[in-house]
Scaffold this motif. Structure first.
Motif, PDB file in Angstrom:
ATOM      1  N   VAL A 181      -8.030 -11.197  10.273  1.00 35.05           N
ATOM      2  CA  VAL A 181      -8.710 -10.931   9.004  1.00 35.05           C
ATOM      3  C   VAL A 181     -10.034 -11.690   8.934  1.00 35.05           C
ATOM      4  CG1 VAL A 181      -8.543 -11.210   6.509  1.00 35.05           C
ATOM      5  CG2 VAL A 181      -6.575 -10.421   7.793  1.00 35.05           C
ATOM      6  N   LEU A 182     -10.037 -12.943   9.381  1.00 35.03           N
ATOM      7  CA  LEU A 182     -11.271 -13.729   9.390  1.00 35.03           C
ATOM      8  C   LEU A 182     -12.299 -13.142  10.347  1.00 35.03           C
ATOM      9  CD1 LEU A 182      -9.762 -17.335   9.316  1.00 35.03           C
ATOM     10  CD2 LEU A 182     -10.848 -16.114   7.441  1.00 35.03           C
ATOM     11  N   PHE A 183     -11.837 -12.694  11.516  1.00 36.56           N
ATOM     12  CA  PHE A 183     -12.759 -12.088  12.485  1.00 36.56           C
ATOM     13  C   PHE A 183     -13.368 -10.807  11.933  1.00 36.56           C
ATOM     14  CE2 PHE A 183     -10.239 -14.097  16.219  1.00 36.56           C
ATOM     15  CZ  PHE A 183     -10.858 -15.313  15.953  1.00 36.56           C
ATOM     16  N   ASP A 184     -12.550 -10.008  11.255  1.00 35.29           N
ATOM     17  CA  ASP A 184     -13.069  -8.763  10.682  1.00 35.29           C
ATOM     18  C   ASP A 184     -14.066  -9.024   9.553  1.00 35.29           C
ATOM     19  OD1 ASP A 184     -11.567  -7.240  12.414  1.00 35.29           O
ATOM     20  OD2 ASP A 184      -9.897  -6.985  11.026  1.00 35.29           O
ATOM     21  N   ALA A 185     -13.898 -10.158   8.853  1.00 38.51           N
ATOM     22  CA  ALA A 185     -14.783 -10.455   7.732  1.00 38.51           C
ATOM     23  C   ALA A 185     -16.116 -11.034   8.179  1.00 38.51           C
ATOM     24  CB  ALA A 185     -14.107 -11.433   6.772  1.00 38.51           C
ATOM     25  N   TYR A 186     -16.161 -11.676   9.366  1.00 42.59           N
ATOM     26  CA  TYR A 186     -17.378 -12.326   9.844  1.00 42.59           C
ATOM     27  C   TYR A 186     -17.970 -11.464  10.954  1.00 42.59           C
ATOM     28  CZ  TYR A 186     -20.451 -16.102  11.426  1.00 42.59           C
ATOM     29  OH  TYR A 186     -21.552 -16.856  11.769  1.00 42.59           O
ATOM     30  N   LEU A 239     -18.040 -12.222  14.799  1.00 40.01           N
ATOM     31  CA  LEU A 239     -16.729 -12.289  15.446  1.00 40.01           C
ATOM     32  C   LEU A 239     -15.929 -10.999  15.304  1.00 40.01           C
ATOM     33  CD1 LEU A 239     -15.617 -15.891  14.384  1.00 40.01           C
ATOM     34  CD2 LEU A 239     -16.652 -15.172  16.548  1.00 40.01           C
ATOM     35  N   GLU A 240     -16.545  -9.960  14.776  1.00 42.92           N
ATOM     36  CA  GLU A 240     -15.834  -8.700  14.569  1.00 42.92           C
ATOM     37  C   GLU A 240     -15.281  -8.084  15.856  1.00 42.92           C
ATOM     38  OE1 GLU A 240     -16.434  -4.538  12.053  1.00 42.92           O
ATOM     39  OE2 GLU A 240     -18.092  -5.963  12.297  1.00 42.92           O
ATOM     40  N   PRO A 241     -15.960  -8.212  17.020  1.00 39.31           N
ATOM     41  CA  PRO A 241     -15.358  -7.680  18.261  1.00 39.31           C
ATOM     42  C   PRO A 241     -14.009  -8.307  18.596  1.00 39.31           C
ATOM     43  CG  PRO A 241     -17.700  -8.080  18.583  1.00 39.31           C
ATOM     44  CD  PRO A 241     -17.348  -8.645  17.244  1.00 39.31           C
ATOM     45  N   PHE A 242     -13.824  -9.588  18.279  1.00 38.05           N
ATOM     46  CA  PHE A 242     -12.527 -10.220  18.547  1.00 38.05           C
ATOM     47  C   PHE A 242     -11.452  -9.663  17.617  1.00 38.05           C
ATOM     48  CE2 PHE A 242     -15.665 -13.342  20.005  1.00 38.05           C
ATOM     49  CZ  PHE A 242     -15.192 -13.598  21.289  1.00 38.05           C
ATOM     50  N   LEU A 269     -14.608  -3.243   1.406  1.00 40.92           N
ATOM     51  CA  LEU A 269     -15.124  -4.385   0.666  1.00 40.92           C
ATOM     52  C   LEU A 269     -16.008  -5.257   1.550  1.00 40.92           C
ATOM     53  CD1 LEU A 269     -11.939  -5.388  -1.359  1.00 40.92           C
ATOM     54  CD2 LEU A 269     -14.017  -4.376  -2.252  1.00 40.92           C
ATOM     55  N   SER A 270     -15.616  -5.412   2.828  1.00 44.20           N
ATOM     56  CA  SER A 270     -16.428  -6.210   3.735  1.00 44.20           C
ATOM     57  C   SER A 270     -17.788  -5.571   3.952  1.00 44.20           C
ATOM     58  CB  SER A 270     -15.695  -6.381   5.074  1.00 44.20           C
ATOM     59  OG  SER A 270     -14.466  -7.014   4.887  1.00 44.20           O
ATOM     60  N   SER A 271     -17.816  -4.234   4.117  1.00 41.06           N
ATOM     61  CA  SER A 271     -19.101  -3.562   4.284  1.00 41.06           C
ATOM     62  C   SER A 271     -19.938  -3.655   3.016  1.00 41.06           C
ATOM     63  CB  SER A 271     -18.862  -2.086   4.646  1.00 41.06           C
ATOM     64  OG  SER A 271     -18.163  -1.424   3.609  1.00 41.06           O
ATOM     65  N   ARG A 272     -19.258  -3.653   1.850  1.00 42.71           N
ATOM     66  CA  ARG A 272     -19.991  -3.799   0.591  1.00 42.71           C
ATOM     67  C   ARG A 272     -20.627  -5.183   0.505  1.00 42.71           C
ATOM     68  NH1 ARG A 272     -16.498  -2.473  -4.513  1.00 42.71           N
ATOM     69  NH2 ARG A 272     -16.251  -0.571  -3.260  1.00 42.71           N
ATOM     70  N   VAL A 273     -19.888  -6.203   0.964  1.00 44.40           N
ATOM     71  CA  VAL A 273     -20.440  -7.554   0.965  1.00 44.40           C
ATOM     72  C   VAL A 273     -21.668  -7.620   1.865  1.00 44.40           C
ATOM     73  CG1 VAL A 273     -19.993  -9.924   1.667  1.00 44.40           C
ATOM     74  CG2 VAL A 273     -18.275  -8.661   0.380  1.00 44.40           C
TER      75      VAL A 273
END
Length: 382
Positions: free
Chosen positions: A329-334, A337-340, A360-364
């Motif tokens: 979840v943290l990797f997807d939010a940052y 680090l999204e590839p991990f 929501l992440s894309s909105r941020v």
């Protein structure tokens, strides 16, 4: 002045950092394991605690009620499993004779049909299977030692949970101290999204384990298998291990049924019950409860279990799946680090449409980009 280091130097520093991290985790295991368990329970109890606070209960009283509920549930579960486990271990001594008789029947069948001469059944058991009584005693002693170790930290974990829930807003303000004022709203939104997804995933995983345990116990009780409660809960917990967990969970009751009844058909029926429950869990139960919010691929889950077991033993294996879910979840939010996060995710979840958290992440990120463009325009205007 910015200094650019060579890539091999950066990779060497990262490798040394990982080695130091593993050393730190192993050295301070006695401190970190209770904190991790407390954080996991606190994360699960946040929704319940907030509901009790909405009923105008004081926060300390709401937290105490949540902790008492958890302790009562775990105490009942441990009492139920321990009583069944002790009875199961006591019966292992009488099962050795039945194993010997079953082996003799198999050897007689092989002699009559294929001309294979039988060997000494007791010698076969002592050399290849070992003494069942000694195995059961070692299992019981290991369980008691693990229980003793758990009881030694039983007093400190509720204290950790209490203060984590009581100071949860204080911890957020602490994080704000590291962020500039113009980015605090974005950080707040990201933290809320991460917390909601992790809470829903972990709570959903527990619900799946309970449902699978009930289905397993129901199937074994219909078959008349003794210790159905122990076998059902044991197999349901192992379902967190993809593919391999169902094999391990079904092997023990199937072998017990085979030895107890001498019927290979009933043992196969037991395996069929677990396979059917696993089919329901993988295709209907888990997708409808946890959804596609966090989906860990089997390779990452098994690797996390192995690494967790090597670092923290049994406690590390229990914590490995929730920790790797939180990391995803943290990797997807940052974004860097999204590839991990993609690497840890399952193929189905990666190919599905974006879920609520992804939107929501894309909105941020859109908000951040708009703010950045506005700041640049303001600077250009000045």
């Amino acid at each position: 002045m910015e200094i650019n280091f060579p890539k091999y130097f950066k990779y060497t520093i990262i490798l040394l950092g990982l080695v130091l991290l593993i050393w730190f985790l192993q050295t301070f295991k006695s401190i970190l394991v209770p904190i991790c368990f407390s954080g996991l329970f606190a994360l699960l109890l946040v929704p319940l605690c907030e509901r009790l606070e909405r009923l105008r209960l004081p926060r300390p009283l709401a937290i105490l009620l949540c902790i008492i509920m958890v302790i009562a549930f775990l105490a009942g579960l441990i009492w139920l499993l321990s009583s069944q486990l002790i009875s199961f271990v006591q019966e292992l001594g009488t099962l050795s004779d039945k194993v010997n008789e079953y082996i003799q029947k198999v050897q007689t069948f092989l002699l009559n049909n294929f001309g294979i001469k039988p060997t000494n059944g007791r010698e076969f058991i002592s050399k290849n299977l070992g003494t069942l009584q000694q195995t059961g005693t070692s299992i019981l002693s290991g369980t008691l030692s693990l229980t003793t170790g758990a009881l030694s930290v039983l007093t400190i974990i509720p204290i950790y949970i209490f203060f984590m829930l009581f100071y949860r807003e204080h911890f957020r303000r602490f994080m704000f101290k590291f962020i500039t004022r113009d980015k605090r709203d974005t950080l707040m939104l990201t933290i809320d999204n991460i917390q909601k997804v992790v809470e829903s995933y972990i709570s959903g995983l527990l619900i799946v384990i309970v449902i699978v345990a009930i289905l397993n116990m129901t199937g074994l009780m219909i078959m008349g298998v003794p210790y159905a409660v122990f076998f059902g809960i044991f197999a349901s917990v192992l379902t967190i291990i993809p593919y391999i967990g169902i094999l391990i969970g079904a092997a023990l009751p199937a072998l017990y049924t085979l030895v107890q009844t001498g019927s290979a058909v009933q043992a196969l029926i037991v395996i069929g019950i677990f396979a059917f429950v696993q089919f329901l869990e993988g295709n209907f139960i888990t997708p409808n409860i946890t959804g596609s919010k966090v989906s860990i691929n089997p390779f990452a889950a098994i690797l996390a279990l192995i690494i967790g077991g090597e670092i923290w033993g049994a406690a590390g294996m229990i914590l490995s799946i929730p920790i790797i879910a939180i990391l995803k979840v943290l990797f997807d939010a940052y974004e860097p680090l999204e590839p991990f996060g993609f690497l840890l995710g399952d193929i189905k979840s990666n190919s599905d449409k974006p879920d609520v958290f992804s939107k929501l992440s894309s909105r941020v990120r859109t908000i951040l980009n708009l703010k950045k463009e506005k700041d640049e325009q303001d600077k250009a205007a000045k």
